[in-house]
Design an enzyme around this catalytic site. Structure first.
Site, PDB file in Angstrom:
ATOM      1  CD  GLU A   1       1.757  -6.488   1.621  1.00 36.61           C
ATOM      2  OE1 GLU A   1       2.673  -7.239   1.264  1.00 36.61           O
ATOM      3  OE2 GLU A   1       1.919  -5.271   1.843  1.00 36.61           O
TER       4      GLU A   1
ATOM      5  N   GLY B   1       0.812  -1.208   0.000  1.00 32.32           N
ATOM      6  CA  GLY B   1       0.000   0.000   0.000  1.00 32.32           C
ATOM      7  C   GLY B   1       0.847   1.260   0.000  1.00 32.32           C
ATOM      8  CB  ALA B   2       3.590   2.344   2.216  1.00 34.50           C
TER       9      ALA B   2
ATOM     10  CG  ASP C   1       4.021  -2.631  -4.645  1.00 30.01           C
ATOM     11  OD1 ASP C   1       2.958  -3.233  -4.893  1.00 30.01           O
ATOM     12  OD2 ASP C   1       4.805  -2.978  -3.742  1.00 30.01           O
TER      13      ASP C   1
END
Length: 316
Positions: free
Chosen positions: A148, A49-50, A263
């Site tokens: 996650e 996500g980050a 990502d």
């Protein structure tokens, strides 16, 4: 466009994970019970996500992160990392009930690794945080989520965004074979790699033809568009408007480190969906491929992600 409590406007909201990577490099992986000398150690910022949020922000997207970290030095450092990347942290919560998520990684000289992930505070992200971020989820242009964190949290985030006609990008990673059908139906764009596609469908994916077949199956489950990536081979794209699988080649480069490339791709895709909505999905994917190809030419995860100034003019 959503406006956070601090008054900053943003368009891409990510609901997902943060991980502190504790990386040791050694000549080989130790055997059970063995202690060996390594030659390098570093701490990095990770978590799907980050990572995705940072890449979108590096390209110029006004972003906010909805996540949970511990009340510890890793959590403090991660919040500062978000701020350093221009990401709104109004919805980054800290907890004393668990440590910041961490990944202990050992990498040998041939690039093989052994990893232990402790999700920690990530698994405590839930209803309270989503409620606080309701305005962000309902007014952003794009919302991204993954698996996650608690899957129920991701599903509720998809519901909230979908209800308010916010474009949703769902990255089903780590993949689960028993994923609820609701995830598909709430995903405007579902993006996964070949391994994740195999887990989701139970079918082998090694060629572009295989990727086209599983993409059709994913589309049949209800998502608006499906993207299956195959690393250096590129990816396959199809949508409910055009269900003929299209191969988008990857840019040919010499890869140094592919960690986080997926990502980077998703963060870049979110940027294009938010700001270049007149482009076709195929063109957005082509441009996101180029961004990801730049990331693999440097070591590290977020440290390898390109900024807007690094992109060729024709991508903007």
């Amino acid at each position: 466009m959503a406006v956070c409590p601090s008054g900053e406007a943003y368009d891409v909201v990510v609901v997902g994970s943060c991980m502190t990577d504790l990386v040791s490099q050694a000549p080989r992986l130790p055997r059970i019970g063995e202690t060996i000398h390594g030659h390098r150690f570093f701490i990095g910022f990770g978590g799907k996500g980050a990572n995705q949020c940072v890449q979108a922000a590096r390209l110029g997207a006004k972003t906010a992160m909805v996540c949970k970290v511990g009340k510890d030095v890793f959590g403090d450092n991660y919040i500062q990392n978000f701020k350093n990347n221009g990401i709104a942290t109004d919805y980054v919560e800290q907890t004393s009930d668990a440590a910041t998520g961490a990944a202990s990684i050992i990498v040998n000289d041939t690039g093989e690794n052994a990893i232990v992930i402790v999700p920690g505070a990530n698994m405590l992200l839930g209803d309270t945080e989503l409620q606080k971020a309701h305005e962000a989820l309902s007014h952003a242009k794009v919302m991204i989520c993954q698996l996650e964190v608690n899957p129920d949290t991701s599903l509720k985030a998809l519901h909230a965004a979908h209800k308010h006609h916010v474009k949703t990008i769902f990255n089903p990673a780590p993949a689960a074979s028993d994923l609820s059908q609701e995830f598909y139906k709430l995903s405007d764009i579902l993006c996964c790699n070949e391994t994740e596609a195999e887990i989701l469908t139970g079918k082998t994916v090694t060629t572009m033809e295989d990727a086209g077949k599983v993409s059709l199956e994913l589309l049949a489950r209800g998502c608006g568009s499906a993207i299956v990536t195959l690393g250096s081979q590129g990816c396959v794209v199809l949508s409910s408007q055009d269900s003929c699988p299209k191969h988008i080649p990857a840019t040919s480069v010499t890869a140094v480190d592919t960690t986080g490339a997926g990502d980077s791709f998703i963060g870049a895709l979110a940027f294009y969906v938010a700001y270049y909505s007149s482009l076709t999905l195929e063109e957005m994917v082509r441009r996101a491929n180029v961004v990801a190809s730049l990331s693999v030419q440097k070591e590290g995860t977020q440290t390898s992600f390109p900024s807007r100034r690094d992109l060729p003019a024709e991508l903007l």
